[in-house]
Design an enzyme around this catalytic site. Sequence first.
Site, short mmCIF file in Angstrom:
data_model
loop_
_atom_site.label_atom_id
_atom_site.label_comp_id
_atom_site.label_asym_id
_atom_site.label_seq_id
_atom_site.Cartn_x
_atom_site.Cartn_y
_atom_site.Cartn_z
N TYR A 95 91.88 56.60 -1.04
CA TYR A 95 92.94 57.55 -0.73
C TYR A 95 94.26 57.03 -1.34
CZ TYR A 95 96.48 59.94 2.01
OH TYR A 95 97.58 60.66 2.39
N LYS A 131 92.66 64.45 10.08
CA LYS A 131 91.66 65.24 9.36
C LYS A 131 90.61 65.78 10.33
CE LYS A 131 94.27 63.66 6.08
NZ LYS A 131 93.94 62.48 5.29
N ARG A 176 104.86 52.42 25.01
CA ARG A 176 104.51 51.76 23.75
C ARG A 176 103.30 50.86 23.95
NH1 ARG A 176 107.06 47.49 22.37
NH2 ARG A 176 109.16 48.24 22.87
N ASP A 186 86.91 53.00 6.19
CA ASP A 186 87.65 54.24 6.41
C ASP A 186 86.62 55.35 6.54
OD1 ASP A 186 89.03 56.65 6.17
OD2 ASP A 186 90.48 55.88 4.71
C1 LIG Z 1 94.63 61.28 4.88
C2 LIG Z 1 93.87 60.04 4.68
C3 LIG Z 1 94.41 58.80 5.03
C4 LIG Z 1 95.83 58.64 5.55
O1 LIG Z 1 95.99 59.17 6.82
P1 LIG Z 1 97.38 59.81 7.36
O2 LIG Z 1 96.99 60.33 8.71
O3 LIG Z 1 97.78 60.88 6.40
O4 LIG Z 1 98.36 58.69 7.41
C5 LIG Z 1 93.62 57.69 4.87
N1 LIG Z 1 92.36 57.79 4.39
C6 LIG Z 1 91.82 58.95 4.03
C7 LIG Z 1 90.43 59.00 3.51
C8 LIG Z 1 92.54 60.13 4.17
O5 LIG Z 1 92.01 61.30 3.79
#
Ligand SMILES: *Cc1c(COP(=O)(O)O)cnc(C)c1O
Length: 381
Positions: free
Chosen positions: A100, A197, A48, A172
Site C-alpha cells: 500500500y 476498509k 487514551r 497486513d
Molecule cells: C488503506 C490501507 C492502509 C492504510 O490504512 P488507513 O486506514 O488509510 O490509514 C494500509 N494497508 C492497506 C492494504 C490499505 O488498503
Amino acid sequence: MKFNTKVIHGGQHHDPSTGAVMPPVYQTSTFVQNSPGQPVNPDYEYSRAANPTRSALENALASIENGARGLAFSSGLAATDCLLRLFKAGDEIIAMDDLYGGTYRLFTRLYKDSGIKFHFVDMNDLEKFQSLINENTKLVWVETPTNPLMKIADIAEIAKITKAKKILFAVDNTFATPYLQKPLDLGADIVMHSATKYLGGHSDVIAGALIMKDAALGDELHFKQFATGATLGPMDSFLVLRGIKTLHLRVQRHCENGMKVAEFLQNHPLVEKVYYPGLPNHPFHEIAKKQMSGFGGMVSFTFKSGSKEDAIKFLEKVKVFTLAESLGGVESLANHPALMTHASIPEDKRLEVGITDDLVRLSTGVEDIEDLLADLEQAFR
Ligand SMILES: *Cc1c(COP(=O)(O)O)cnc(C)c1O
C-alpha cells in the site's frame, strides 16, 4: 465459537449497567475515582488508556483474528506506526516489494532517518528473502493479497523461516479480512488492518487495528499506543464494531461479485491483464487457494491499448462504480493507483513492480452483479 458466531458475539457482553445489547458509545474522556488512584471501575481512568466502547471493539478484533489482544487505532497507518516503535536504530525490517502506497511512504520517508534499515523484496523468492536475514533483522512485513496487484505471499512458508530465526512476522490482512484468511493461525505474530476498509465496511470511518497472538507483545504495544495517543474514538469504535457484525455476509457477496467481475474483464476485448487471485491463471492462485477460503472483491486490470488516457476516460464514465480512493465498502469503487492511491511511490519503483499508467483497481461492492457488469460495459464503450 465458529467464525460467523464470533463476528457477532466474540469477546462481547451486554452492557453491565443497563443491559444494552450493543455497547453504548461511551463518549467520555475520563472516569470517576473514589479516592486518588482508585477509579470506580479499575479498568477505566482516562480514554487514551482505555474506553469501554473501544475495549468492546478490541475484544471483537482479538476474537475474529484468533489473537490474544486487539488494539484499535485512529487509522491503519497509525497502527503500523505504533508497531514500528518496537524498533530502534540498527534494526532491520524486511518488507514485501508491493505495498500500500502509504505504508511504503511511512517506511521510506518518515523512518528514513530513524536508523532502521528497510529491505524490499519479492516474497515469492524465498531464497532471496532468506539471503537478506541477518542478526539485526527484527521484523518481516507482508501484505497479501497486495494492493493493487493482488500478489500473494505464502504466510505459512514465511512463518517457518521467521519462527526459526525468532523474527517478528506481521501481516497486513486488510484485503483478505479474517473471514478469508487468518494469518495468526498460519504462524504470523501480528495482524494489521486498515479497518477503514472491509472491517468497517461502509466507507464511513477511518480506523486501524493491530492484533497480537502473544499477550505480552499486546501489552507492550498497548503501552506504546497509550504513550503516543493514536487511539480510536468511541463513536468510530462503535461503527467498526457494527461493521464487523456483518463482515461474513458482506465478504461472501464481495467474493461472488469479485469473481464475476474478474471473469467479465478477462473475456473483454479491450482488457489486457486481469489481476484477481481467484482466476486459475493468476500466478499465485495455488497459494491463494491454500491459505484463503475465498478471493475477495478486489480486482485490478490493464487496457489492451496500454493507454493512460483510456484508463482515465473509463474512470470518468463509470456510474455505479464511484471514482474514489479507498475500498472494502458496500458500494463499488474504482481507482487509478498511479494517480491516486499509489502516487506517493516514485514512478520508476511503481513501474518496476507493475503499477502502470493504464492500471485500474476496482473494489467490487455488494450491489446486483448485472448492474455492475452493465456499468463496466458502458464505460468501456
Ligand atoms: C488503506 C490501507 C492502509 C492504510 O490504512 P488507513 O486506514 O488509510 O490509514 C494500509 N494497508 C492497506 C492494504 C490499505 O488498503
